[in-house]
Design a protein around this motif. Structure first.
Motif, PDB file in Angstrom:
ATOM      1  N   THR A 102      62.884 -14.644  17.898  1.00  0.00           N
ATOM      2  CA  THR A 102      62.155 -13.310  17.806  1.00  0.00           C
ATOM      3  C   THR A 102      62.768 -12.198  18.885  1.00  0.00           C
ATOM      4  OG1 THR A 102      60.927 -14.342  19.550  1.00  0.00           O
ATOM      5  CG2 THR A 102      60.057 -14.360  17.315  1.00  0.00           C
ATOM      6  N   ILE A 106      62.592  -8.650  19.081  1.00  0.00           N
ATOM      7  CA  ILE A 106      62.169  -7.505  20.363  1.00  0.00           C
ATOM      8  C   ILE A 106      63.033  -6.716  20.887  1.00  0.00           C
ATOM      9  CG2 ILE A 106      61.252  -8.165  22.627  1.00  0.00           C
ATOM     10  CD1 ILE A 106      60.200 -10.630  21.699  1.00  0.00           C
ATOM     11  N   HIS A 110      62.660  -2.556  21.161  1.00  0.00           N
ATOM     12  CA  HIS A 110      62.641  -1.887  22.513  1.00  0.00           C
ATOM     13  C   HIS A 110      63.487  -0.690  22.317  1.00  0.00           C
ATOM     14  CE1 HIS A 110      61.658  -5.731  25.306  1.00  0.00           C
ATOM     15  NE2 HIS A 110      60.630  -5.147  24.553  1.00  0.00           N
ATOM     16  N   ALA A 117      56.815  -4.729  23.748  1.00  0.00           N
ATOM     17  CA  ALA A 117      56.618  -5.638  22.891  1.00  0.00           C
ATOM     18  C   ALA A 117      57.451  -6.679  23.357  1.00  0.00           C
ATOM     19  CB  ALA A 117      57.669  -5.308  21.660  1.00  0.00           C
ATOM     20  N   ALA A 118      56.552  -8.170  23.383  1.00  0.00           N
ATOM     21  CA  ALA A 118      57.078  -9.288  24.148  1.00  0.00           C
ATOM     22  C   ALA A 118      56.400 -10.265  23.226  1.00  0.00           C
ATOM     23  CB  ALA A 118      56.592  -9.306  25.470  1.00  0.00           C
ATOM     24  N   LEU A 125      54.185 -12.455  18.694  1.00  0.00           N
ATOM     25  CA  LEU A 125      54.561 -11.078  19.119  1.00  0.00           C
ATOM     26  C   LEU A 125      53.416 -10.129  19.531  1.00  0.00           C
ATOM     27  CD1 LEU A 125      57.959 -10.495  17.445  1.00  0.00           C
ATOM     28  CD2 LEU A 125      57.362 -11.882  19.408  1.00  0.00           C
TER      29      LEU A 125
END
Length: 339
Positions: A102, A106, A110, A117-118, A125
């Motif tokens: 992931t 991510i 960004h 988003a994390a 997510l």
């Protein structure tokens, strides 16, 4: 890393492509695979379909239902969602390591302005405390894929309706989904990324992950005639197959009860692998023949409207249930999508 964007919008075809690549493709280098689906629900491998979806709503709105080979919970997809998959060899540091797969996604988000988003928890997510992606894995014979959804502009009202289980009494050993607050990514992206088509969103992500300015520079994976034949075989064997979708349901017990003008009827069912293993019928209806005749006819059949209707077509229903119409009894017992 090679790249493939599925030309299909059918979840059953898209899952079959993913499975075929995992099983047969040359994985000297990983494959980044993207697919977009028309409205569908995908339940996890170990889940009970009845416990996850509003079956009448799914049927009425022509939402495709299938079961995937990976675990995790049920998800709703439509043309506002992009699914991604990293198909690779299991090198001993991949199974359960969702972060490894992931992180590139991510970072791409960004770059598109969705800086909040994390990854949170084990495999979700999120952004602003709301989930936009669920992830799962499947490992087999030293090969694997890690895949996930990306809600860009999904119709969230459909999620609420399609995944809202009616209040029938259901006891199951299946793994139940944990419902989370969800959101779309679109409003969190930079302005220049808020008006993309779903294909443009997919392609932008792919370029960021692959590190190319144009997808013509990517090392594309081309599906051969042999690949396509293998994909069709897998779709027929699994993802479009009633036995795979419903026959893998864990054992469960279900009660269907309704009051009619001519009396109340209650069906208590034990279902295993999609078939009725035991049934008891109770109520204050006025029947003349022993109700055990009906339970015997229903025991062992697939729990589908077609099979149930076939049983009632052979019965003198009035002799068992009085003035309750056969169509009402079938509708009560068979609240299932057409098999």
């Amino acid at each position: 890393m090679r790249y493939l964007a599925s030309p299909s919008l059918d979840i059953r075809q898209n899952l079959a492509i993913e499975t075929y690549l995992m099983e047969h493709a040359d994985l000297t280098e990983p494959i980044l695979y993207f697919y977009v689906n028309s409205p569908c629900i995908i339940v996890g491998r170990y889940q009970n379909v009845l416990a996850e979806i509003n079956q009448q709503y799914v049927k009425d709105h022509n939402i495709i239902l299938t079961r995937r080979t990976s675990g995790g919970g049920a998800v709703y997809d439509d043309l506002g969602n992009v699914s991604f998959s990293f198909i690779t060899k299991d090198d001993g540091d991949a199974v359960g390591n969702f972060k490894r797969f992931t992180d590139p996604v991510i970072k791409a988000l960004h770059q598109m302005g969705a800086t909040g988003a994390a990854m949170t928890g084990r495999n979700d997510l999120t952004i602003d405390g709301k989930k936009f992606s669920g992830n799962a894995m499947h490992v087999e014979n030293g090969r694997m894929f890690s895949h996930g959804t990306l809600m860009y502009d999904v119709d969230q009202s459909q999620i609420a309706h399609a995944l809202q289980v009616p209040a029938d009494k259901l006891a199951t050993k299946g793994i139940k989904s944990v419902r989370s607050r969800v959101t779309n990514l679109k409003p969190y992206c930079a302005p220049e990324y808020q008006h993309l088509t779903i294909e443009e969103f997919r392609d932008t992500l792919a370029k960021e992950i692959l590190g190319v300015s144009d997808l013509s520079q990517a090392h594309q994976y081309e599906l051969t005639a042999t690949d396509k034949a293998g994909v069709k075989a897998l779709a027929d064997q699994y993802f479009n197959n009633w036995d795979w979708i419903y026959g893998n349901d864990p054992a469960y017990s279900l009660t269907r009860r309704q009051h009619f003008p001519a009396g109340t009827v209650e069906f208590d069912l034990d279902v295993d692998q999609g078939k009725i293993k035991a049934v008891q019928i109770h109520g204050d209806f006025f029947g003349q023949l022993p109700i055990e005749d009906v339970t015997q006819q229903l025991t062992g059949i697939p729990y589908t409207p077609t099979a149930i209707q076939a049983v009632f077509d052979q019965l003198d229903v009035a002799s068992y249930f009085g003035k309750i119409p056969a169509t009402d009894l079938v509708d009560l017992l068979a609240k299932q999508p057409q098999a």
